[in-house]
Design a protein around this motif. Sequence first.
Motif, PDB file in Angstrom:
ATOM      1  N   GLY A  20      75.881  -1.413 -16.980  1.00  0.00           N
ATOM      2  CA  GLY A  20      77.029  -1.978 -17.685  1.00  0.00           C
ATOM      3  C   GLY A  20      76.911  -1.906 -19.193  1.00  0.00           C
ATOM      4  N   VAL A  21      75.740  -1.502 -19.699  1.00  0.00           N
ATOM      5  CA  VAL A  21      75.530  -1.418 -21.142  1.00  0.00           C
ATOM      6  C   VAL A  21      75.585   0.056 -21.567  1.00  0.00           C
ATOM      7  N   GLN A  30      75.279   3.904 -27.346  1.00  0.00           N
ATOM      8  CA  GLN A  30      76.018   3.201 -28.400  1.00  0.00           C
ATOM      9  C   GLN A  30      75.176   2.075 -28.997  1.00  0.00           C
ATOM     10  N   GLU A  31      74.458   1.341 -28.133  1.00  0.00           N
ATOM     11  CA  GLU A  31      73.642   0.235 -28.635  1.00  0.00           C
ATOM     12  C   GLU A  31      72.460   0.740 -29.458  1.00  0.00           C
ATOM     13  N   LEU A  32      71.883   1.880 -29.083  1.00  0.00           N
ATOM     14  CA  LEU A  32      70.789   2.453 -29.865  1.00  0.00           C
ATOM     15  C   LEU A  32      71.285   2.862 -31.250  1.00  0.00           C
ATOM     16  N   ASN A  33      72.485   3.418 -31.311  1.00  0.00           N
ATOM     17  CA  ASN A  33      73.066   3.749 -32.615  1.00  0.00           C
ATOM     18  C   ASN A  33      73.295   2.488 -33.449  1.00  0.00           C
ATOM     19  N   ALA A  34      73.684   1.395 -32.767  1.00  0.00           N
ATOM     20  CA  ALA A  34      73.863   0.127 -33.468  1.00  0.00           C
ATOM     21  C   ALA A  34      72.530  -0.385 -34.005  1.00  0.00           C
ATOM     22  N   MET A  35      71.467  -0.205 -33.230  1.00  0.00           N
ATOM     23  CA  MET A  35      70.122  -0.608 -33.679  1.00  0.00           C
ATOM     24  C   MET A  35      69.703   0.205 -34.904  1.00  0.00           C
ATOM     25  N   LEU A  60      68.907  -4.737 -25.664  1.00  0.00           N
ATOM     26  CA  LEU A  60      69.710  -4.296 -24.515  1.00  0.00           C
ATOM     27  C   LEU A  60      69.872  -5.407 -23.483  1.00  0.00           C
ATOM     28  N   ASP A  61      68.831  -6.227 -23.297  1.00  0.00           N
ATOM     29  CA  ASP A  61      68.915  -7.321 -22.336  1.00  0.00           C
ATOM     30  C   ASP A  61      69.919  -8.373 -22.807  1.00  0.00           C
ATOM     31  N   ARG A  62      69.918  -8.666 -24.108  1.00  0.00           N
ATOM     32  CA  ARG A  62      70.893  -9.632 -24.645  1.00  0.00           C
ATOM     33  C   ARG A  62      72.317  -9.100 -24.480  1.00  0.00           C
ATOM     34  N   GLU A  63      72.505  -7.805 -24.697  1.00  0.00           N
ATOM     35  CA  GLU A  63      73.830  -7.208 -24.540  1.00  0.00           C
ATOM     36  C   GLU A  63      74.272  -7.263 -23.074  1.00  0.00           C
ATOM     37  N   ARG A  64      73.334  -7.028 -22.154  1.00  0.00           N
ATOM     38  CA  ARG A  64      73.662  -7.107 -20.729  1.00  0.00           C
ATOM     39  C   ARG A  64      74.101  -8.522 -20.358  1.00  0.00           C
ATOM     40  N   LYS A  65      73.366  -9.530 -20.833  1.00  0.00           N
ATOM     41  CA  LYS A  65      73.718 -10.923 -20.545  1.00  0.00           C
ATOM     42  C   LYS A  65      75.053 -11.295 -21.165  1.00  0.00           C
ATOM     43  N   ARG A  66      75.284 -10.802 -22.389  1.00  0.00           N
ATOM     44  CA  ARG A  66      76.547 -11.121 -23.064  1.00  0.00           C
ATOM     45  C   ARG A  66      77.736 -10.586 -22.279  1.00  0.00           C
TER      46      ARG A  66
END
Length: 286
Positions: A211-212, A216-221, A246-252
């Motif tokens: 679901g993540v 895109q999240e790596l680019n954000a990092m 990534l875990d925080r994004e999954r929970k969010r």
Amino acid sequence: MRDYGKVAPQFWTGATGKALKKAGPETVLVALYLMTSPHANMIGLYYLPVMFIAHETGLGMEGASKGLQGCIEAQFCSYDEASEHVFVHSMARFQIGEQLDVKDRRCKGVENELEKTPKGPLRKAFHDLYRVAFHMGKGADEEAPSKPLRSQEQEQEQEQEQEQEQEQEQPLGASAAPIRPAAVVRIPLKDGTDYGVTAEQVEELSGLYPGVDVRQELNAMRGWAMANPPKRKTRSGALKFITGWLDRERKRRAEAPRKPNAAETGFELKTYTGTADDDLPESLRH
């Protein structure tokens, strides 16, 4: 920038060329680009970030990384991720010659080009491969070893013998430098280097965090690290930082409120298309 670059016809029919074609069109295009790149030099060892390949070939980061990895696996080149330098194994042989006379001024030119490159595995690999053909002196990276402890001498001699045996078995043109998969996203670290994440790692992380959008999240990092130099992570803490993000994004995403549909609420929006009073609710009839 060089005025031209030589590409031998044997590129298409030789063993290496066949291996490149087998790896796919991205690999063939990247191989041709490496020999004719505007950033290349006559010795085939030069600075080349993957983003240069992606932009100038039109392959994008994913296609460029795939093509570069194919070239590495075909032993066409080696890539040092830390310094972002590429070494095209046979390029100097085609651009300069199989063998130079000891008085040929190009011998000095080769050494001058090599001096411009950072010390590391690729520079040593080039020196080992072309030292005899281009009459090169002792490698600048060869330092006098410290005197070993008495108990270590026999072990070191045995290791040297094993390394010599491996070098004899290594095919001509192969680099002694380690083969590293090309990174698709690079996250700046506290020491000024980057932590490279490969396409294979992106795929694995995508399976761990469903679901993540991992890319895109790596680019954000990467953007966060570029904007916050004092808060950048160390190399040993980079992976923990990535997985934690990534875990925080999954929970969010899991905890985000979801808009209920009509079946869940019991309400349905109806549209009245008629014009007669019979088509309207009783409270609205004239």
